[in-house]
Design a protein around this motif. Structure first.
Motif, PDB file in Angstrom:
ATOM      1  N   GLY A  13       0.804  -1.213   0.000  1.00 24.19           N
ATOM      2  CA  GLY A  13       0.000   0.000   0.000  1.00 24.19           C
ATOM      3  C   GLY A  13       0.843   1.272   0.000  1.00 24.19           C
ATOM      4  N   GLN A  14       2.158   1.124   0.082  1.00 23.81           N
ATOM      5  CA  GLN A  14       3.050   2.287   0.127  1.00 23.81           C
ATOM      6  C   GLN A  14       3.640   2.613  -1.248  1.00 23.81           C
ATOM      7  N   GLU A  15       3.236   1.846  -2.272  1.00 21.84           N
ATOM      8  CA  GLU A  15       3.817   2.036  -3.598  1.00 21.84           C
ATOM      9  C   GLU A  15       3.589   3.458  -4.105  1.00 21.84           C
ATOM     10  N   VAL A  16       4.592   3.976  -4.801  1.00 21.01           N
ATOM     11  CA  VAL A  16       4.483   5.311  -5.388  1.00 21.01           C
ATOM     12  C   VAL A  16       4.197   5.143  -6.882  1.00 21.01           C
ATOM     13  N   LEU A  17       3.018   5.580  -7.301  1.00 24.14           N
ATOM     14  CA  LEU A  17       2.622   5.446  -8.701  1.00 24.14           C
ATOM     15  C   LEU A  17       3.537   6.287  -9.581  1.00 24.14           C
ATOM     16  N   GLN A  18       4.191   5.640 -10.536  1.00 22.09           N
ATOM     17  CA  GLN A  18       5.125   6.319 -11.426  1.00 22.09           C
ATOM     18  C   GLN A  18       4.409   6.744 -12.705  1.00 22.09           C
TER      19      GLN A  18
ATOM     20  N   ARG B 148      -4.838   0.171 -14.466  1.00 17.77           N
ATOM     21  CA  ARG B 148      -5.891   0.234 -13.441  1.00 17.77           C
ATOM     22  C   ARG B 148      -5.518   1.227 -12.341  1.00 17.77           C
ATOM     23  N   ARG B 149      -4.250   1.185 -11.912  1.00 22.42           N
ATOM     24  CA  ARG B 149      -3.794   2.093 -10.848  1.00 22.42           C
ATOM     25  C   ARG B 149      -3.824   3.551 -11.324  1.00 22.42           C
ATOM     26  N   LEU B 150      -3.454   3.776 -12.590  1.00 27.07           N
ATOM     27  CA  LEU B 150      -3.508   5.133 -13.152  1.00 27.07           C
ATOM     28  C   LEU B 150      -4.945   5.646 -13.131  1.00 27.07           C
ATOM     29  N   GLN B 151      -5.859   4.776 -13.594  1.00 25.61           N
ATOM     30  CA  GLN B 151      -7.268   5.147 -13.668  1.00 25.61           C
ATOM     31  C   GLN B 151      -7.820   5.450 -12.273  1.00 25.61           C
ATOM     32  N   ALA B 152      -7.479   4.581 -11.316  1.00 25.32           N
ATOM     33  CA  ALA B 152      -7.962   4.763  -9.950  1.00 25.32           C
ATOM     34  C   ALA B 152      -7.451   6.073  -9.351  1.00 25.32           C
ATOM     35  N   ALA B 153      -6.222   6.455  -9.736  1.00 19.65           N
ATOM     36  CA  ALA B 153      -5.631   7.683  -9.194  1.00 19.65           C
ATOM     37  C   ALA B 153      -6.067   8.909  -9.999  1.00 19.65           C
ATOM     38  N   GLY B 154      -6.718   8.653 -11.157  1.00 19.36           N
ATOM     39  CA  GLY B 154      -7.163   9.757 -11.992  1.00 19.36           C
ATOM     40  C   GLY B 154      -6.018  10.514 -12.649  1.00 19.36           C
TER      41      GLY B 154
ATOM     42  N   GLU C 116      -2.864  10.569 -15.825  1.00 15.78           N
ATOM     43  CA  GLU C 116      -2.474  10.087 -17.147  1.00 15.78           C
ATOM     44  C   GLU C 116      -1.114   9.406 -17.070  1.00 15.78           C
ATOM     45  N   ARG C 117      -0.921   8.437 -17.949  1.00 16.82           N
ATOM     46  CA  ARG C 117       0.348   7.721 -18.021  1.00 16.82           C
ATOM     47  C   ARG C 117       1.521   8.671 -18.256  1.00 16.82           C
ATOM     48  N   ASP C 118       1.297   9.719 -19.051  1.00 16.11           N
ATOM     49  CA  ASP C 118       2.381  10.634 -19.398  1.00 16.11           C
ATOM     50  C   ASP C 118       2.429  11.890 -18.538  1.00 16.11           C
ATOM     51  N   ALA C 119       1.619  11.921 -17.474  1.00 18.67           N
ATOM     52  CA  ALA C 119       1.652  13.087 -16.586  1.00 18.67           C
ATOM     53  C   ALA C 119       3.028  13.160 -15.924  1.00 18.67           C
ATOM     54  N   PRO C 120       3.554  14.386 -15.759  1.00 17.93           N
ATOM     55  CA  PRO C 120       4.842  14.474 -15.055  1.00 17.93           C
ATOM     56  C   PRO C 120       4.675  14.014 -13.608  1.00 17.93           C
ATOM     57  N   MET C 121       5.724  13.455 -13.051  1.00 16.25           N
ATOM     58  CA  MET C 121       5.670  13.019 -11.651  1.00 16.25           C
ATOM     59  C   MET C 121       5.513  14.246 -10.766  1.00 16.25           C
ATOM     60  N   VAL C 122       4.617  14.155  -9.804  1.00 13.79           N
ATOM     61  CA  VAL C 122       4.447  15.237  -8.847  1.00 13.79           C
ATOM     62  C   VAL C 122       5.275  14.884  -7.624  1.00 13.79           C
ATOM     63  N   ALA C 123       6.171  15.774  -7.277  1.00 10.14           N
ATOM     64  CA  ALA C 123       7.012  15.512  -6.101  1.00 10.14           C
ATOM     65  C   ALA C 123       6.149  15.529  -4.855  1.00 10.14           C
ATOM     66  N   ALA C 124       6.091  14.372  -4.199  1.00  6.13           N
ATOM     67  CA  ALA C 124       5.301  14.270  -2.978  1.00  6.13           C
ATOM     68  C   ALA C 124       6.190  14.674  -1.804  1.00  6.13           C
ATOM     69  N   GLY C 125       6.427  15.946  -1.673  1.00  6.07           N
ATOM     70  CA  GLY C 125       7.243  16.549  -0.608  1.00  6.07           C
ATOM     71  C   GLY C 125       8.303  15.659   0.000  1.00  6.07           C
ATOM     72  N   GLY C 126       9.560  16.077  -0.137  1.00  6.94           N
ATOM     73  CA  GLY C 126      10.692  15.424   0.514  1.00  6.94           C
ATOM     74  C   GLY C 126      10.835  13.949   0.228  1.00  6.94           C
ATOM     75  N   HIS C 127      10.762  13.537  -1.035  1.00  2.77           N
ATOM     76  CA  HIS C 127      10.960  12.114  -1.315  1.00  2.77           C
ATOM     77  C   HIS C 127      12.444  11.771  -1.428  1.00  2.77           C
ATOM     78  N   GLY C 128      13.302  12.781  -1.271  1.00  2.00           N
ATOM     79  CA  GLY C 128      14.741  12.530  -1.184  1.00  2.00           C
ATOM     80  C   GLY C 128      15.373  11.878  -2.381  1.00  2.00           C
ATOM     81  N   CYS C 129      14.876  12.127  -3.605  1.00  2.00           N
ATOM     82  CA  CYS C 129      15.538  11.517  -4.735  1.00  2.00           C
ATOM     83  C   CYS C 129      15.975  12.569  -5.757  1.00  2.00           C
ATOM     84  N   SER C 130      16.339  13.739  -5.230  1.00  2.00           N
ATOM     85  CA  SER C 130      16.849  14.794  -6.113  1.00  2.00           C
ATOM     86  C   SER C 130      18.219  14.386  -6.617  1.00  2.00           C
TER      87      SER C 130
END
Length: 137
Positions: free
Chosen positions: A55-60, A113-119, A121-135
């Motif tokens: 449940g902690q997966e980060v949708l890419q 399915r996960r993309l659809q559930a999250a609403g 798009e496959r090609d949407a830029p990744m939104v930085a979910a504050g402080g994910h430490g992968c800069s």
């Protein structure tokens, strides 16, 4: 053969196709797979993608154009791809690559399915979910 489950297929050939963005891999049991870099990237076994538990997966998203710029061998049981978006913390064991190749269509279905559930798009830029430490800049 340390680090491998007894009887697990091992790669006999591994080719990085940069133009078509595909990892071609042949295994000792005769199986051959063409695994898109995008699939590898969105299912990277790293904590950054998988999170730290179910449940902690980060949708890419936005990974369709991602390339593998380097493929570093890890012992004789895995490879560590360096992706063009800077991601390089996933260790892909032979078993995991076999799973990605063999279960490709189910994995794509799950992803869509996960993309659809999250609403999103496959090609949407990744939104930085504050402080994910992968800069990587």
């Amino acid at each position: 053969m340390a680090g491998l489950q007894a009887g697990s297929p091992t790669p006999t050939a591994l080719t990085v196709h940069s133009q078509s963005r595909i990892l071609e891999i042949a295994f000792s049991d005769g199986a051959q797979f063409k695994i898109p870099f995008e699939l590898m990237r969105i299912y990277s076994p790293s904590a950054e993608v998988q999170g730290h538990g179910p449940g902690q997966e980060v949708l890419q998203t936005g990974k369709r154009e991602v390339n593998v710029v380097e493929l570093e061998p890890i012992g004789n049981y895995a490879v560590k791809p360096v992706f063009s978006d800077g991601h390089e913390s996933g260790l892909f064991t032979w078993d995991y690559l076999y799973h990605l190749g063999a279960d490709q269509s189910r994995l794509w279905d799950d992803y869509h399915r996960r993309l659809q559930a999250a609403g999103v798009e496959r090609d949407a830029p990744m939104v930085a979910a504050g402080g994910h430490g992968c800069s990587t800049h």
